[in-house]
Design a protein around this motif. Structure first.
Motif, short mmCIF file in Angstrom:
data_model
loop_
_atom_site.label_atom_id
_atom_site.label_comp_id
_atom_site.label_asym_id
_atom_site.label_seq_id
_atom_site.Cartn_x
_atom_site.Cartn_y
_atom_site.Cartn_z
N PHE A 70 0.83 -1.20 0.00
CA PHE A 70 0.00 0.00 0.00
C PHE A 70 0.86 1.26 0.00
CE2 PHE A 70 -2.35 3.37 2.12
CZ PHE A 70 -3.52 3.41 1.37
N VAL A 71 1.92 1.27 0.78
CA VAL A 71 2.81 2.44 0.84
C VAL A 71 3.40 2.72 -0.53
CG1 VAL A 71 4.99 3.31 1.78
CG2 VAL A 71 3.34 2.21 3.29
N ALA A 72 4.00 1.71 -1.13
CA ALA A 72 4.63 1.90 -2.45
C ALA A 72 3.57 2.21 -3.52
CB ALA A 72 5.42 0.66 -2.83
N GLY A 73 2.45 1.51 -3.46
CA GLY A 73 1.39 1.74 -4.43
C GLY A 73 0.78 3.12 -4.32
N SER A 74 0.64 3.62 -3.11
CA SER A 74 0.06 4.96 -2.93
C SER A 74 0.96 6.03 -3.52
CB SER A 74 -0.15 5.24 -1.44
OG SER A 74 -1.11 4.36 -0.91
N LEU A 75 2.25 5.91 -3.33
CA LEU A 75 3.16 6.87 -3.94
C LEU A 75 3.10 6.79 -5.46
CD1 LEU A 75 6.25 6.53 -1.58
CD2 LEU A 75 4.67 8.46 -1.73
N MET A 81 -1.65 9.68 -11.05
CA MET A 81 -2.98 10.30 -11.09
C MET A 81 -2.99 11.77 -10.67
SD MET A 81 -4.72 7.91 -12.35
CE MET A 81 -6.39 8.49 -12.20
N ASP A 82 -2.06 12.16 -9.82
CA ASP A 82 -2.11 13.52 -9.28
C ASP A 82 -0.84 14.34 -9.53
OD1 ASP A 82 -4.70 13.27 -8.25
OD2 ASP A 82 -3.98 12.35 -6.41
N GLY A 83 0.12 13.77 -10.25
CA GLY A 83 1.34 14.51 -10.54
C GLY A 83 2.27 14.70 -9.35
N TYR A 84 2.09 13.89 -8.31
CA TYR A 84 2.94 13.97 -7.12
C TYR A 84 4.36 13.54 -7.47
CZ TYR A 84 4.80 12.79 -2.52
OH TYR A 84 5.58 12.69 -1.41
N ARG A 85 5.33 14.23 -6.95
CA ARG A 85 6.73 13.89 -7.17
C ARG A 85 7.36 13.50 -5.84
NH1 ARG A 85 6.20 12.11 -10.93
NH2 ARG A 85 6.16 12.91 -13.00
N PRO A 86 7.56 12.18 -5.62
CA PRO A 86 8.17 11.76 -4.36
C PRO A 86 9.62 12.20 -4.28
CG PRO A 86 7.96 9.90 -5.86
CD PRO A 86 7.29 11.08 -6.51
N ASP A 87 10.06 12.50 -3.06
CA ASP A 87 11.47 12.81 -2.89
C ASP A 87 12.23 11.52 -2.57
OD1 ASP A 87 11.16 12.26 -0.13
OD2 ASP A 87 10.97 14.38 0.40
N ARG A 88 13.52 11.64 -2.37
CA ARG A 88 14.32 10.43 -2.18
C ARG A 88 13.93 9.68 -0.91
NH1 ARG A 88 18.86 14.35 -1.12
NH2 ARG A 88 19.06 14.38 1.13
N PHE A 89 13.44 10.40 0.10
CA PHE A 89 13.04 9.73 1.33
C PHE A 89 11.74 8.94 1.13
CE2 PHE A 89 15.61 13.40 2.63
CZ PHE A 89 16.67 12.70 3.19
N ASP A 90 10.84 9.45 0.31
CA ASP A 90 9.65 8.69 -0.05
C ASP A 90 10.04 7.38 -0.74
OD1 ASP A 90 7.82 10.71 0.80
OD2 ASP A 90 7.93 11.70 -1.14
N VAL A 91 10.96 7.49 -1.69
CA VAL A 91 11.39 6.32 -2.45
C VAL A 91 12.11 5.33 -1.55
CG1 VAL A 91 12.88 5.52 -4.34
CG2 VAL A 91 11.49 7.59 -4.63
N ILE A 92 13.01 5.81 -0.71
CA ILE A 92 13.72 4.92 0.21
C ILE A 92 12.73 4.23 1.16
CG2 ILE A 92 15.33 4.85 2.17
CD1 ILE A 92 16.88 7.15 0.69
N GLY A 93 11.80 4.99 1.69
CA GLY A 93 10.80 4.42 2.59
C GLY A 93 9.96 3.35 1.91
#
Length: 111
Positions: A70-75, A81-93
């Motif tokens: 769910f965490v990875a899928g939500s990002l 769908m919303d143009g969100y740009r994860p930062d490196r901490f989002d990706v690492i998490g």
């Protein structure tokens, strides 16, 4: 084969749950109406059904592992769908969560 089936079910469950929550969000927060909300509720129900199809019989294990999916899928959903740009901490998490999924679900266990 069970591992591939399990992964496919996790992907399908993520699509249903995240998509359902997104539809409800759109219906309420973006004022798109009851049809969007209803479609979201149906998708969320499908998520519950899909989770029961996992080859592993342990509810706690399935839902705990799904949390990482769910965490990875939500990002990913937010990016698409919303143009969100994860930062490196989002990706690492998200990667840490997916490693946790692999350990919980696919580590060898004594029979």
């Amino acid at each position: 084969m069970d591992t591939l089936r399990s992964i496919a079910l996790f992907v399908a469950a993520a699509f249903a749950e995240i998509g359902g929550a997104w539809l409800v969000w759109q219906g309420v927060r973006e004022h798109r109406g009851w049809i969007w909300i209803g479609a979201g509720v149906i998708a969320l129900g499908l998520y519950g059904l899909i989770a029961t199809l996992q080859p592993d019989a342990h509810f706690g294990r399935i839902l705990a592992a799904y949390g990482g999916v769910f965490v990875a899928g939500s990002l990913t959903w937010g990016m698409v769908m919303d143009g969100y740009r994860p930062d490196r901490f989002d990706v690492i998490g998200a990667l840490v969560c997916l490693v946790g999924v692999a350990v919980i679900m696919y580590a060898p266990r004594p029979e």
